[in-house]
Design an enzyme around this catalytic site. Sequence first.
Site, PDB file in Angstrom:
ATOM      1  N   GLN A 286       0.837  -1.200   0.000  1.00  0.00           N
ATOM      2  CA  GLN A 286       0.000   0.000   0.000  1.00  0.00           C
ATOM      3  C   GLN A 286       0.872   1.250   0.000  1.00  0.00           C
ATOM      4  O   GLN A 286       1.848   1.314   0.740  1.00  0.00           O
ATOM      5  CB  GLN A 286      -0.903   0.007   1.238  1.00  0.00           C
ATOM      6  CG  GLN A 286      -1.887  -1.150   1.293  1.00  0.00           C
ATOM      7  CD  GLN A 286      -3.130  -0.927   0.440  1.00  0.00           C
ATOM      8  OE1 GLN A 286      -3.299   0.113  -0.175  1.00  0.00           O
ATOM      9  NE2 GLN A 286      -3.991  -1.924   0.383  1.00  0.00           N
ATOM     10  N   TYR A 315      -6.212 -12.247  -2.269  1.00  0.00           N
ATOM     11  CA  TYR A 315      -5.452 -11.068  -2.716  1.00  0.00           C
ATOM     12  C   TYR A 315      -4.617 -10.514  -1.555  1.00  0.00           C
ATOM     13  O   TYR A 315      -4.687  -9.338  -1.217  1.00  0.00           O
ATOM     14  CB  TYR A 315      -6.392  -9.969  -3.235  1.00  0.00           C
ATOM     15  CG  TYR A 315      -7.389 -10.456  -4.254  1.00  0.00           C
ATOM     16  CD1 TYR A 315      -7.076 -10.445  -5.618  1.00  0.00           C
ATOM     17  CD2 TYR A 315      -8.626 -10.940  -3.846  1.00  0.00           C
ATOM     18  CE1 TYR A 315      -7.993 -10.905  -6.543  1.00  0.00           C
ATOM     19  CE2 TYR A 315      -9.545 -11.406  -4.778  1.00  0.00           C
ATOM     20  CZ  TYR A 315      -9.225 -11.385  -6.120  1.00  0.00           C
ATOM     21  OH  TYR A 315     -10.135 -11.843  -7.037  1.00  0.00           O
ATOM     22  N   ASP A 384      -9.503  -8.151  -1.252  1.00  0.00           N
ATOM     23  CA  ASP A 384      -8.899  -6.834  -1.526  1.00  0.00           C
ATOM     24  C   ASP A 384      -8.361  -6.874  -2.958  1.00  0.00           C
ATOM     25  O   ASP A 384      -7.158  -6.856  -3.175  1.00  0.00           O
ATOM     26  CB  ASP A 384      -7.777  -6.581  -0.498  1.00  0.00           C
ATOM     27  CG  ASP A 384      -7.149  -5.208  -0.637  1.00  0.00           C
ATOM     28  OD1 ASP A 384      -7.628  -4.392  -1.443  1.00  0.00           O
ATOM     29  OD2 ASP A 384      -6.151  -4.948   0.065  1.00  0.00           O
ATOM     30  N   CYS A 411     -10.849  -0.836  -4.268  1.00  0.00           N
ATOM     31  CA  CYS A 411     -10.224   0.395  -4.780  1.00  0.00           C
ATOM     32  C   CYS A 411     -10.971   0.882  -6.016  1.00  0.00           C
ATOM     33  O   CYS A 411     -10.504   1.766  -6.722  1.00  0.00           O
ATOM     34  CB  CYS A 411      -8.749   0.165  -5.086  1.00  0.00           C
ATOM     35  SG  CYS A 411      -8.448  -1.113  -6.293  1.00  0.00           S
TER      36      CYS A 411
HETATM   37  N1  SAH Z   1      -4.198  -6.977   0.671  1.00  0.00           N
HETATM   38  C1  SAH Z   1      -2.895  -6.598   0.204  1.00  0.00           C
HETATM   39  C2  SAH Z   1      -2.783  -6.526  -1.334  1.00  0.00           C
HETATM   40  C3  SAH Z   1      -3.879  -5.824  -2.061  1.00  0.00           C
HETATM   41  S1  SAH Z   1      -3.510  -5.367  -3.721  1.00  0.00           S
HETATM   42  C4  SAH Z   1      -2.464  -5.292   0.820  1.00  0.00           C
HETATM   43  O1  SAH Z   1      -3.295  -4.546   1.334  1.00  0.00           O
HETATM   44  O2  SAH Z   1      -1.264  -5.004   0.811  1.00  0.00           O
HETATM   45  C5  SAH Z   1      -4.136  -6.645  -4.685  1.00  0.00           C
HETATM   46  C6  SAH Z   1      -3.277  -7.891  -4.715  1.00  0.00           C
HETATM   47  O3  SAH Z   1      -3.960  -8.806  -5.566  1.00  0.00           O
HETATM   48  C7  SAH Z   1      -1.876  -7.746  -5.272  1.00  0.00           C
HETATM   49  O4  SAH Z   1      -0.959  -8.259  -4.341  1.00  0.00           O
HETATM   50  C8  SAH Z   1      -1.901  -8.613  -6.556  1.00  0.00           C
HETATM   51  O5  SAH Z   1      -0.681  -9.296  -6.744  1.00  0.00           O
HETATM   52  C9  SAH Z   1      -3.014  -9.579  -6.272  1.00  0.00           C
HETATM   53  N2  SAH Z   1      -3.749 -10.172  -7.402  1.00  0.00           N
HETATM   54  C10 SAH Z   1      -4.128  -9.613  -8.560  1.00  0.00           C
HETATM   55  N3  SAH Z   1      -4.891 -10.463  -9.269  1.00  0.00           N
HETATM   56  C11 SAH Z   1      -5.001 -11.603  -8.529  1.00  0.00           C
HETATM   57  C12 SAH Z   1      -5.679 -12.846  -8.702  1.00  0.00           C
HETATM   58  N4  SAH Z   1      -6.385 -13.114  -9.792  1.00  0.00           N
HETATM   59  N5  SAH Z   1      -5.573 -13.767  -7.721  1.00  0.00           N
HETATM   60  C13 SAH Z   1      -4.870 -13.519  -6.590  1.00  0.00           C
HETATM   61  N6  SAH Z   1      -4.210 -12.372  -6.382  1.00  0.00           N
HETATM   62  C14 SAH Z   1      -4.273 -11.420  -7.330  1.00  0.00           C
END
Ligand code: SAH
Length: 455
Positions: A286, A315, A384, A411
């Site tokens: 973030q 995620y 997320d 987001c």
């Molecule tokens: N919750 C974490 C990351 C949120 S951002 C935080 O707050 O730091 C979204 C995340 O989703 C990223 O790490 C990205 O790598 C992941 N992502 C994107 N598409 C995805 C999918 N299809 N399956 C799993 N993860 C995914």
Amino acid sequence: MKIKAPVSKNEQLDVSIMDLTYQGMGVAKVDDFPLFIENALPGEELTIQVTKVAKNYGFARAIAWKSESPDRVKDVDKTYRQTGIASLQHLTYPAQLKFKQHQIAELFSKAHQDVEVAPTLGMENPTQYRNKAQVPVRMIKGQLETGFYRQHSHDLIPLTDFYIQDPAIDAAIIKVRDLLRQFEIPAYNEISDKGVLRNIMVRRGYYSHEMMIVLISRTQKIPSQAQLVDQIHKALPEVTSIVLNVNAKKTNVIMGNVTRVLYGKPTIEDTLMGLTFAISARSFYQVNPQQTEKLYQMAIDKAGLTGEETVIDAYCGIGTISLALAKHAKQVYGVDIVPEAIEDAKVNAQKNHLTNVDFFVDKAEDQMIQWQAAGVKPDIVVVDPPRKGLAETLIESTAKMGPKKVVYVSCNPATLVRDVQHFQDLGYVIDGPIQPVDQFPQTPHVESVTVLVKK
Ligand code: SAH
């Protein structure tokens, strides 16, 4: 029937602005035909010139104001709008917070949903908040420059003060730029697909002050690489990691698949909610640490954990939410698509002595199906996702596992509305107000937390 647009290109006319789009553009209507105007605010009356006419809408530019909004901030630096770095900078901060609350409410109301949206949780000092910069490097008039692209283009506007970034990061970019000039390292040229240095990424721990510099290069090696690296860490004492990322492709994607540590460690560390996190170059983290703590606290509070629950964090990135929840839950499972992020997440669990978490590399939508098939029974699922929102199959397998609560960190309110409707079709209802948290002051981006409970 073909309807003729009521305006034509280059026409000048007087309009009043009635709304602001989710991209932060003013909207005026001429016989119901919408015109989008940059730097125009609701309530303002102005003379505009039409710049583009499409079938159902057009664009125009502001020429002169007849009346200005009381929410307008005067004397803004227009490069921040031109580059899109801070395209809401001309709106006062309290009005930005209202705008974000209103965006979510509007989208739900258009979908005929009656929901309560709480006032946006803002920042005390809504500038210089970003802990990460990613800037293009280009040659302009024979000199290597760093800055940002003019919106909808790849023309670099040189910048030294990025306004919303940690000033220590801005200073680091200037130092690196000067060293690149000194060693005469050629910048990448997109048109010829030649040259070397494409982008510089800088990340700085908000609490730790550890700094990572990522040099993104078209070539496997940068000329004078050893001397350059030596000079960078001498010039910037906070630097604990310098990484080379090779991206040899002709593409808009910033990073390539190969990363090599040139100095120090492959990660920097930072803390959030009293937990320590290692973050590598390619992992998501973030960008607004102060607001992230509020966002996560909100997610934790809304999860309402007692210590007995099984939680899934889809995620999960480097495991930030997972570990914050693990302190209050029986077992947490996390999944992310980026292998480096999951490696970081596993290290982070150890660093914080949390043993009740398991992390998996996979697409969340596939892993959820597997968990469902394996009989995992989560009490709470946290999602997320990136801007595109959730895959339908993820929503379906989540509903089949039947958690009592889904905490949705979003987001992008447009995909949030779509996904919430799907959850509702499968027996979930929104619980309590939706809470926007301003992660991206001065920009139109809207982040929020929504809780869904099983009926
Ligand atoms: N919750 C974490 C990351 C949120 S951002 C935080 O707050 O730091 C979204 C995340 O989703 C990223 O790490 C990205 O790598 C992941 N992502 C994107 N598409 C995805 C999918 N299809 N399956 C799993 N993860 C995914």
